[in-house]
Design a protein around this motif. Structure first.
Motif, PDB file in Angstrom:
ATOM      1  N   UNK A 196      45.741 101.505  10.748  1.00 53.85           N
ATOM      2  CA  UNK A 196      46.818 101.899   9.824  1.00 53.85           C
ATOM      3  C   UNK A 196      47.619 103.059  10.424  1.00 53.85           C
ATOM      4  N   UNK A 197      46.899 103.991  11.048  1.00 49.11           N
ATOM      5  CA  UNK A 197      47.556 105.139  11.671  1.00 49.11           C
ATOM      6  C   UNK A 197      48.544 104.693  12.765  1.00 49.11           C
ATOM      7  N   UNK A 198      48.109 103.724  13.576  1.00 52.99           N
ATOM      8  CA  UNK A 198      48.988 103.214  14.642  1.00 52.99           C
ATOM      9  C   UNK A 198      50.176 102.434  14.062  1.00 52.99           C
ATOM     10  N   UNK A 199      49.912 101.681  13.003  1.00 50.69           N
ATOM     11  CA  UNK A 199      51.000 100.923  12.375  1.00 50.69           C
ATOM     12  C   UNK A 199      52.062 101.898  11.863  1.00 50.69           C
ATOM     13  N   UNK A 200      51.598 102.939  11.186  1.00 50.40           N
ATOM     14  CA  UNK A 200      52.475 103.983  10.656  1.00 50.40           C
ATOM     15  C   UNK A 200      53.276 104.614  11.792  1.00 50.40           C
ATOM     16  N   UNK A 201      52.570 105.012  12.836  1.00 59.52           N
ATOM     17  CA  UNK A 201      53.237 105.670  13.960  1.00 59.52           C
ATOM     18  C   UNK A 201      54.248 104.782  14.657  1.00 59.52           C
TER      19      UNK A 201
END
Lengths: 147, 151
Positions: free
Chosen positions: B49-54
């Protein structure tokens, strides 16, 4: 899997990664001599500087830097080469964006950016610098050309 | 070239990479044992999720970027130079792909699928956070040239 086995695997992973990182940092940004006589044609390449086409090579040496939009190290290399250009009137720095010019990347077999080609006063490639160029490397390259 | 591109403090993404670095080695450790692999999978889902957000919103709108700006940045001197926001975003996208591959391998019952992805994240984040390695510089052109990604 036992706790000890897992710790050994982690230690091995850390070692391999750190060794890889140290090796990369040692080898990146070094110049490699090119002797195949590749000739650059600035007009055909479509090289520009400050938005205007460039046709003349630097009187002593030209640094042709290839960059892309997603390359953070290209900025520092451009700044470094720009400083050398500002201090030496016979040194020319040209930056060329490969993001939309994959044909050029293929032609010069460029896989990483920045890749900088060092050209003599007639536009012949004399060496190639893969990765962010180090200050000493640039000084040595300029020193290779007599005025 | 006419479009204004967001400029960011280059230390922000490196700070984010150091957090991913710690996270990924913990996930790697947990993913090696059958009794904790489910926990590793849940933690990797958070990282995904963190990578998707970034990769969608960029570093400055990412929680790590905000933590950096609010808590870390005020304690440091001004950055020597700013950098383009696109390279770190590309790195986030690569992280997203690597994490997704981990889940895919795991779904295909490949042994240590989660551990492989976490190990790759650990390697990439170590190089980025502590060696100044830039994924966009090293692999972008190669992927473009073989046609894996488009411009």
């Amino acid at each position: 899997m036992s706790f000890e086995t897992r710790l050994i695997i982690i230690a091995a992973l850390v070692l391999v990664v750190v060794a890889g990182g140290l090796y990369w940092r040692r080898t990146t940004g070094r110049a490699r001599a090119v002797a195949d006589g590749t000739q650059i044609d600035l007009g055909r390449l479509g090289a520009t500087k400050d938005g205007k086409p460039v046709t003349q090579f630097g009187k002593r040496v030209t640094f042709l830097q290839f960059s892309t939009e997603v390359c953070s190290q290209c900025r520092q290399t451009a700044r470094l080469l720009g400083e050398f250009e500002a201090q030496n009137s016979d040194v020319l720095h040209i930056e060329f964006d490969l993001t939309h010019r994959l044909d050029v990347a293929k032609k010069f077999n460029i896989l990483q950016t920045p890749t900088t080609l060092v050209l003599d006063s007639r536009g012949r490639v004399t060496s190639r610098i893969g990765g962010a160029a180090k200050t000493q490397t640039i000084q040595d390259e300029i020193g290779n050309f007599q005025i | 070239m006419s479009k204004q591109i967001e400029q960011i403090d280059p230390r922000g993404p490196r700070f984010g990479a150091s957090i991913i670095n710690v996270f990924s080695i913990i996930i790697f450790f947990l993913a090696l044992d059958a009794s904790t692999v489910a926990l590793a999978q849940s933690l990797l889902a958070i990282v995904w999720v963190s990578f998707l957000w970034g990769s969608l919103l960029g570093n400055t709108k990412h929680p790590f970027g905000i933590i950096y700006k609010k808590l870390v940045r005020p304690r440091l001197s001004a950055p020597k130079e700013l950098e383009d926001s696109r390279p770190p975003r590309f790195a986030q996208f690569v992280g997203l792909v690597v994490t997704s591959i981990g889940f895919l391998l795991s779904a295909l019952a490949v042994p240590f699928g989660i551990a492989i992805a976490a190990g790759a994240l650990f390697a990439a984040s170590t190089l980025q956070a502590y060696f100044g390695f830039c994924l966009g510089c090293q692999i972008y052109l190669g992927l473009r040239r073989v046609g894996v990604i488009r411009g």
